[in-house]
Design a protein around this motif. Structure first.
Motif, PDB file in Angstrom:
ATOM      1  N   LEU A 185       0.828   4.915   0.429  1.00  0.00           N
ATOM      2  CA  LEU A 185      -0.121   5.883   0.979  1.00  0.00           C
ATOM      3  C   LEU A 185       0.113   7.279   0.411  1.00  0.00           C
ATOM      4  O   LEU A 185      -0.823   8.082   0.345  1.00  0.00           O
ATOM      5  N   ALA A 189      -1.230   7.423  -4.806  1.00  0.00           N
ATOM      6  CA  ALA A 189      -1.524   6.466  -3.738  1.00  0.00           C
ATOM      7  C   ALA A 189      -2.272   5.285  -4.348  1.00  0.00           C
ATOM      8  O   ALA A 189      -3.266   5.478  -5.062  1.00  0.00           O
ATOM      9  N   THR A 242      -2.716   0.562  -4.221  1.00  0.00           N
ATOM     10  CA  THR A 242      -2.418  -0.755  -3.663  1.00  0.00           C
ATOM     11  C   THR A 242      -2.079  -1.692  -4.806  1.00  0.00           C
ATOM     12  O   THR A 242      -2.786  -1.726  -5.818  1.00  0.00           O
ATOM     13  N   ALA A 265      -5.884   4.116  -4.308  1.00  0.00           N
ATOM     14  CA  ALA A 265      -6.274   4.098  -2.896  1.00  0.00           C
ATOM     15  C   ALA A 265      -7.552   4.906  -2.701  1.00  0.00           C
ATOM     16  O   ALA A 265      -7.813   5.851  -3.445  1.00  0.00           O
ATOM     17  N   ASP A 308       0.858  -1.179   0.000  1.00  0.00           N
ATOM     18  CA  ASP A 308       0.000   0.000   0.000  1.00  0.00           C
ATOM     19  C   ASP A 308       0.896   1.232   0.000  1.00  0.00           C
ATOM     20  O   ASP A 308       1.620   1.470   0.977  1.00  0.00           O
TER      21      ASP A 308
END
Length: 284
Positions: free
Chosen positions: A101, A235, A237, A284, A99
């Motif tokens: 961020l 951002a 994943t 994200a 992930d």
């Protein structure tokens, strides 16, 4: 919980040597230990070498997979400690989730922390997750979760079921083809520090039951993400499953399919179509 702060990165060759001589007699539950380092600034030379081996361009932000390289020595140190219930030799990396961020600048000072969790039952043995967290300025900026399978191992009574499958849609045949050279494992080991013998040569790989050296799973993941460079959000994943070893040398294809605002992807053998990696990239 015990938190141990290390002043410097552990020596990876020394850790793998320790793993070989302390493999027997393991068992028990996962240690309640976290290993950490503070104020780690990525080395410019290592970063440039990593970008070159994995296919990333040079930029002022880190590739999404590079923080894994920074945290990996701490994970190996945790796994080679006698309190860890599974022997490191023979562990198979079967899933990795990252992930991002926010973008991480190449000159930022980073705080790293790793832990082990989710000792789970698998049809072929047991799995454990090695988790990493990276913070900058007191805020978490990156998370990683690596799931490892120990074939033939037994999870504790009452353990949950392993979660190793990454749901991926119907990805078409790949349009991008790579020739993966026989020295890819050694080149990646030099820039990542992952000197696991199964990646370095056919001779050392055969000692662990492989017919030839195999590519690092995290190299395959990084190479796939490098092909998407410039099309990734700030951002996101990226979650992948490592399905079959990629023997060196090999020819493979990368296939992508737009899905969920991102992509589903697959890395397959150019000849047989065997899937080496499948995964998803989602904003994200």
């Amino acid at each position: 919980m015990t938190r141990i702060e290390l002043a410097s990165a552990p020596s990876m060759p020394a850790l793998f040597a320790k793993a070989a001589v302390t493999a027997r007699g393991r068992g028990g539950t996962l240690p309640d230990t976290r290993l950490a380092r503070s104020g780690v600034t990525p080395d410019a030379g290592q970063l440039a070498g990593y970008a070159r081996v994995c296919g990333f361009g040079l930029a002022d932000v880190l590739p999404a997979t590079f923080p894994h390289v920074l945290a990996f020595p701490l994970q190996v140190a945790l796994m080679t400690d006698r309190s860890f219930p599974l022997a490191l030799p023979g562990l198979v990396h079967v899933r990795n989730r990252i992930d991002v961020l926010r973008p991480i600048g190449t000159g930022e000072a980073l705080d790293l922390e790793v832990r082990a969790e989710r000792f789970a039952a698998h049809r072929s043995g047991a799995t454990v997750d090695l988790c990493a967290s990276v913070s900058a300025g007191g805020s978490e900026v990156w998370r990683g979760r690596s799931t490892y399978l120990a074939r033939g191992a037994t999870a504790p009574d009452g353990a949950p079921a392993s979660d190793v499958d990454v749901p991926v849609g119907d990805v078409p045949e790949g349009a991008i083809r790579w020739r993966v050279a026989d020295d890819t494992g050694r080149r990646y080991a030099r820039v990542s520090g992952d000197v696991n013998p199964i990646h370095l040569s056919g001779l050392t790989a055969k000692a662990f039951g492989f017919k030839r050296a195999i590519a690092h799973g995290m190299w395959v993941k990084a190479r796939a993400l490098a092909a998407l460079e410039g099309r990734l959000p700030g951002a996101f994943t990226v979650d992948v499953g490592f399905r079959r070893p990629l023997f060196l040398p090999s020819s493979v294809t990368l296939a992508t399919r737009a899905a969920g605002g991102g992509w589903d992807l697959a890395v397959r053998s150019a000849g047989s179509g065997t899937e080496h990696l499948v995964g998803t990239v989602r904003p994200a």
